[in-house]
Design an enzyme around this catalytic site. Structure first.
Site, PDB file in Angstrom:
ATOM      1  N   ASN A 253     -15.843   7.393 -60.336  1.00 33.31           N
ATOM      2  CA  ASN A 253     -14.859   8.434 -60.858  1.00 33.31           C
ATOM      3  C   ASN A 253     -15.847   9.444 -61.764  1.00 33.31           C
ATOM      4  OD1 ASN A 253     -13.231   9.641 -62.944  1.00 33.31           O
ATOM      5  ND2 ASN A 253     -11.575   8.347 -62.322  1.00 33.31           N
TER       6      ASN A 253
ATOM      7  N   HIS B 190     -15.300  12.300 -66.158  1.00 39.41           N
ATOM      8  CA  HIS B 190     -15.744  12.694 -67.728  1.00 39.41           C
ATOM      9  C   HIS B 190     -17.065  13.220 -67.506  1.00 39.41           C
ATOM     10  CE1 HIS B 190     -12.408  10.884 -69.247  1.00 39.41           C
ATOM     11  NE2 HIS B 190     -12.526   9.620 -68.883  1.00 39.41           N
TER      12      HIS B 190
ATOM     13  N   HIS C 272      -9.482  12.760 -60.834  1.00 40.31           N
ATOM     14  CA  HIS C 272      -8.242  12.652 -61.198  1.00 40.31           C
ATOM     15  C   HIS C 272      -7.692  14.366 -61.794  1.00 40.31           C
ATOM     16  CE1 HIS C 272      -4.817  10.868 -63.773  1.00 40.31           C
ATOM     17  NE2 HIS C 272      -4.181  11.770 -63.212  1.00 40.31           N
TER      18      HIS C 272
ATOM     19  N   ARG D 206      -5.564  16.361 -63.098  1.00 42.70           N
ATOM     20  CA  ARG D 206      -4.222  15.879 -64.339  1.00 42.70           C
ATOM     21  C   ARG D 206      -3.767  17.525 -64.378  1.00 42.70           C
ATOM     22  NH1 ARG D 206      -3.595  12.216 -68.050  1.00 42.70           N
ATOM     23  NH2 ARG D 206      -4.876  10.420 -68.028  1.00 42.70           N
TER      24      ARG D 206
ATOM     25  N   ARG E 269      -7.623  18.740 -68.039  1.00 43.41           N
ATOM     26  CA  ARG E 269      -8.519  18.395 -69.298  1.00 43.41           C
ATOM     27  C   ARG E 269      -9.820  18.048 -68.610  1.00 43.41           C
ATOM     28  NH1 ARG E 269      -5.984  12.906 -71.438  1.00 43.41           N
ATOM     29  NH2 ARG E 269      -4.021  14.017 -71.276  1.00 43.41           N
TER      30      ARG E 269
ATOM     31  N   GLU F 188      -6.978  11.343 -57.401  1.00 41.11           N
ATOM     32  CA  GLU F 188      -6.012  10.636 -58.317  1.00 41.11           C
ATOM     33  C   GLU F 188      -4.992  11.633 -58.712  1.00 41.11           C
ATOM     34  OE1 GLU F 188      -7.315   8.302 -61.710  1.00 41.11           O
ATOM     35  OE2 GLU F 188      -8.536   7.309 -60.416  1.00 41.11           O
TER      36      GLU F 188
ATOM     37  N   THR G  16      -5.304   7.050 -68.206  1.00 40.32           N
ATOM     38  CA  THR G  16      -4.136   6.156 -67.585  1.00 40.32           C
ATOM     39  C   THR G  16      -3.890   5.235 -68.324  1.00 40.32           C
ATOM     40  OG1 THR G  16      -4.983   7.303 -65.630  1.00 40.32           O
ATOM     41  CG2 THR G  16      -3.220   5.516 -65.486  1.00 40.32           C
TER      42      THR G  16
ATOM     43  N   GLU H 198      -3.880  -0.355 -56.058  1.00 34.05           N
ATOM     44  CA  GLU H 198      -5.013  -0.206 -56.903  1.00 34.05           C
ATOM     45  C   GLU H 198      -4.397  -1.119 -58.165  1.00 34.05           C
ATOM     46  OE1 GLU H 198      -7.815   2.737 -57.397  1.00 34.05           O
ATOM     47  OE2 GLU H 198      -8.186   2.115 -59.583  1.00 34.05           O
TER      48      GLU H 198
ATOM     49  N   HIS I 275     -10.170   0.252 -63.638  1.00 34.69           N
ATOM     50  CA  HIS I 275     -10.181   0.758 -65.057  1.00 34.69           C
ATOM     51  C   HIS I 275     -10.666  -0.203 -66.262  1.00 34.69           C
ATOM     52  CE1 HIS I 275      -8.010   2.853 -68.469  1.00 34.69           C
ATOM     53  NE2 HIS I 275      -7.729   3.793 -67.451  1.00 34.69           N
TER      54      HIS I 275
HETATM   55  N1  PXP Z   1      -8.427   3.857 -61.310  1.00 32.45           N
HETATM   56  C1  PXP Z   1      -7.449   4.554 -61.775  1.00 32.45           C
HETATM   57  C2  PXP Z   1      -6.331   4.726 -60.947  1.00 32.45           C
HETATM   58  C3  PXP Z   1      -7.639   5.489 -62.958  1.00 32.45           C
HETATM   59  O1  PXP Z   1      -6.828   5.964 -63.284  1.00 32.45           O
HETATM   60  C4  PXP Z   1      -8.935   5.261 -63.586  1.00 32.45           C
HETATM   61  C5  PXP Z   1      -9.244   6.202 -64.886  1.00 32.45           C
HETATM   62  O2  PXP Z   1      -9.053   7.639 -64.579  1.00 32.45           O
HETATM   63  C6  PXP Z   1     -10.080   4.536 -63.063  1.00 32.45           C
HETATM   64  C7  PXP Z   1      -9.809   3.641 -61.831  1.00 32.45           C
HETATM   65  C8  PXP Z   1     -11.396   4.328 -63.684  1.00 32.45           C
HETATM   66  O3  PXP Z   1     -11.111   3.906 -64.960  1.00 32.45           O
HETATM   67  P1  PXP Z   1     -12.400   3.940 -65.982  1.00 32.45           P
HETATM   68  O4  PXP Z   1     -12.797   5.263 -66.314  1.00 32.45           O
HETATM   69  O5  PXP Z   1     -11.850   3.323 -67.115  1.00 32.45           O
HETATM   70  O6  PXP Z   1     -13.706   3.256 -65.387  1.00 32.45           O
END
Ligand code: PXP
Length: 243
Positions: free
Chosen positions: A10, A13, A46, A48, A52, A73, A104, A154, A193
């Site tokens: 992901n 960030h 993602h 949003r 952001r 996402e 999330t 997921e 997550h």
């Molecule tokens: N899976 C989903 C559905 C998420 O919303 C997120 C966070 O955007 C992640 C995985 C990844 O989580 P993390 O950034 O904490 O590794």
């Protein structure tokens, strides 16, 4: 030997840091290429409602340039559905989204929102997009995913990541049971997550899981481990300039 476990990186960030200054650096698309080169099987982003981190332009560029699958996402809104149907990414993961949250915060209440989610799942499936529902590892939510004919779920590992000791072991069992129940019903199971180097191994060992999606820790770790090289290069350029 169990089946392979895919890694979805992901890159949200990377965009968070870029947006702090508003320019082009660091570029999440460049980060996606590096992740692919390093062994990521897919990229997750993602988009949003408040944009952001990832922007519409990032999604355009990822769709144009990525050679590994993109998992978009998205919240269950008409705006996001239209974007997903226009781009047709490999996968779309429906997540709950609250404007004021930092990230999330938990899984979708698929069980309580059958009627809201049904048209989203069916329209994405019809467009050949692999839809997943981001849910808690709870049999009620898996039953809802079965009713909704979602091909993938997921499981939210945020609670597992936040717990320790026996409580964490219990949550791990709940995730393992949920992955077994989902796959027994023909649903592919993913998880994500809050996963880190310290907590990923027991999750990765659950044989029914097919994919983990990991973001914040990897990007944070990249800053820490990459800082040495970037400071050294700047130091070198400055020293060179002074002969
Ligand atoms: N899976 C989903 C559905 C998420 O919303 C997120 C966070 O955007 C992640 C995985 C990844 O989580 P993390 O950034 O904490 O590794």
């Amino acid at each position: 030997m169990t089946s392979p476990l895919r890694l979805g990186v992901n890159i949200d960030h990377v965009a968070t840091i870029r947006n702090a200054r508003g320019g082009m650096h660091p570029d999440p698309v460049r980060a996606a290429f590096i992740a692919a080169e390093a062994g990521a099987d897919g990229i997750t982003a993602h988009l949003r409602e408040d944009r952001r981190h990832i922007t519409d332009e990032d999604i355009d560029r990822l769709m144009e340039r990525l050679t590994i699958p993109l998992n978009l996402e998205m919240a269950a809104t008409e705006e996001m559905l239209e974007i997903a149907l226009r781009h047709r990414p490999h996968a779309a993961c429906i997540v709950p989204e609250k404007r004021e949250e930092r990230t999330t915060e938990g899984g979708l209440d698929a069980a309580g929102q059958d009627n809201l989610l049904r048209p989203f799942v069916s329209r994405l499936v019809e467009a050949n997009i692999r839809v997943s529902l981001f849910i808690e590892p709870d049999p009620r939510q898996i039953e809802a995913a079965i009713r909704l004919k979602a091909p993938v779920v997921e499981f939210h590992t945020g609670l597992y990541a936040a717990l320790e000791g026996d409580e964490q072991a219990r949550e791990l069992n709940r995730i393992a049971d949920a992955a077994a129940l989902a796959t027994k019903n023909g649903i592919e199971a993913h998880a994500g997550h809050g996963l880190t180097f310290d907590n990923v191994v027991p999750i990765a060992a659950i044989p029914q899981l097919a994919e983990l999606n990991i973001g914040h820790f990897l990007i944070g770790e990249a800053i820490v481990t990459g800082l040495d090289a970037s400071v050294r290069r700047m130091r070198g350029l400055m020293d060179e300039a002074r002969g």
